[in-house]
Design a protein around this motif. Structure first.
Motif: not given
Length: 416
Positions: A217-243
């Motif tokens: 299965p795939v392994q990743t490191v990730e970074c960018g901007w994200q608009v995710y109101p259900g997580k951050y409670g905002t419609t503004q872009p937020c800085l995120f990382i994921y792995w």
């Protein structure tokens, strides 16, 4: 009347006390819309207690433009370093990009946290020396996802998905992409990403990011901007990382939501809003992003590629015996992703790739770091599996663009 300097949110100690005393029956009675069982609730409370264990004093807290609370935590007591006997290693410079550097038409995004920024309560939006900002994770946020595992996943609609390396059967209809990739052994890479705030209403999220990946299965490191109101409670872009170390199944999390990323730079706040955003037909605000595997760690850089721009790292040990444990990534990938199951939100600016400069989302000066060392201009292949809704066009030009691509689109329901 409270003074301007009096906080209108609980201090860190009070927050922890409330978590420790929280009971399932009282919590759910006060929040009838939430559906979380007693056993899951206990697991969520235990996760927060474990995440913040050993953090005895927080010298400063503040809120961002969206009222998310950030606590300034000593670097050595952040979750990913708790129990460590050694200090984090000194960051390296990332490899220099080939060719001459010329001034960009885009406006560089400044770090989120600066002493000249003041929150609405009069608190400086910056952390004291020796500390970093952690976005406060609450029981309410966890409970909105029903289970602790759902909270860690990249999307609430099941497990995550890599645009190329995940099996086609894994939620192919939920994740939509317009991206550009290269199959090449690599230690990471680099691009400038312009920042947008696509309208995400009842849908899940829209983002623009880097992926460095390998394995099955795939392994990743990730970074960018994200608009995710259900997580951050905002419609503004937020800085995120994921792995993830196992194809988004049982490992992985956003930001500092679990004990994974080691942050060493106080100038950036994961999960915090980014701005200003780009303007259709006007100014383009962009963030320089790079990942570089060095000394057994996946170092992340924002706003430049010198050691002073290193924000922190994912330890290679997170990936066990997999390829990313030794920096053996095989895929560099850049672009946009949106998630929903009936009507997909806009990607990037909401304009198709053909709209071009000042209208479409872009990644420019795309460079990857080959395993032999140094940096080389990428030679990207575009992918637009849902062209009715999202497109991608790769080109090459003189500096400062070099290898670049435009991507995005309006979304909609006909995104097969």
């Amino acid at each position: 009347m409270p003074s301007r300097n009096e906080p209108h949110f609980p201090d860190f100690s009070t927050f922890i006390d409330r978590v420790n005393s929280a009971e399932h029956a009282r919590f759910t009675t006060a929040r009838p819309a939430l559906r979380v069982g007693a056993e899951e609730f206990d697991g969520m409370r235990a996760h927060i207690q474990s995440l913040y264990a050993g953090i005895e004093t927080v010298p400063h807290s503040f809120v961002d433009d969206n009222d998310q609370i950030f606590d300034c935590v000593p670097i050595r007591s952040q979750p990913a370093l708790r129990g460590a006997t050694e200090a984090p290693p000194a960051p390296p410079d990332a490899p220099a990009a080939p060719g001459p550097r010329t001034a960009s038409q885009g406006v560089p995004l400044r770090p989120q946290l600066r002493s000249d920024r003041i929150d609405k309560f009069g608190h400086a939006m910056a952390c004291p020396p020796g500390t970093i900002a952690l976005r406060r994770i609450t029981l309410d946020e966890l409970a909105r996802r029903s289970t602790l595992r759902n909270f860690f996943q990249k999307s609430p609609l099941g497990t995550g998905r890599h645009p190329r390396l995940s099996p086609p059967s894994v939620q192919a209809g939920i994740h939509k992409y317009a991206h550009a990739f290269q199959i090449a052994g690599n230690l990471g890479g680099h691009s400038f990403i312009n920042i947008w705030d696509p309208t995400v209403g009842s849908q899940i999220f829209s983002l623009s990011q880097h992926w460095y990946a390998a394995g099955s299965p795939v392994q990743t490191v990730e970074c960018g901007w994200q608009v995710y109101p259900g997580k951050y409670g905002t419609t503004q872009p937020c800085l995120f990382i994921y792995w993830t170390a196992d194809g988004y199944q049982n490992t992985g999390c956003y930001n500092h939501d679990c004990s994974a990323f080691v942050q060493t730079n106080p100038n950036w706040a994961f999960g915090g809003t980014l701005g200003p955003v780009s303007v259709l037909g006007g100014a383009q605000y962009e963030l320089e992003v790079a990942f570089y595997f060095n000394g057994g760690n996946w170092w992340l850089y924002l706003g430049g590629t010198s050691a002073s721009n290193a924000v922190g790292y994912y330890p290679g040990s997170l990936f066990g015996s997999g390829p990313l444990a030794t920096g053996a990534a095989s895929d560099v990938d850049y672009g946009g992703e949106v998630v929903d199951n009936t009507a997909w939100p806009p990607m990037g600016s909401g304009m198709f790739a053909s709209s071009g400069w000042q209208w479409a989302a872009y990644h420019r000066d795309v460079v990857y770091y080959p395993t032999a060392g140094g940096g080389v201009q990428a030679s990207l292949t575009p992918s637009q599996p849902s062209p009715n809704c999202f497109t991608c066009e790769v080109n090459h030009a003189d500096p400062p663009w070099n290898e670049y691509f435009f991507h995005g689109g309006p979304g909609g329901t006909d995104c097969a």
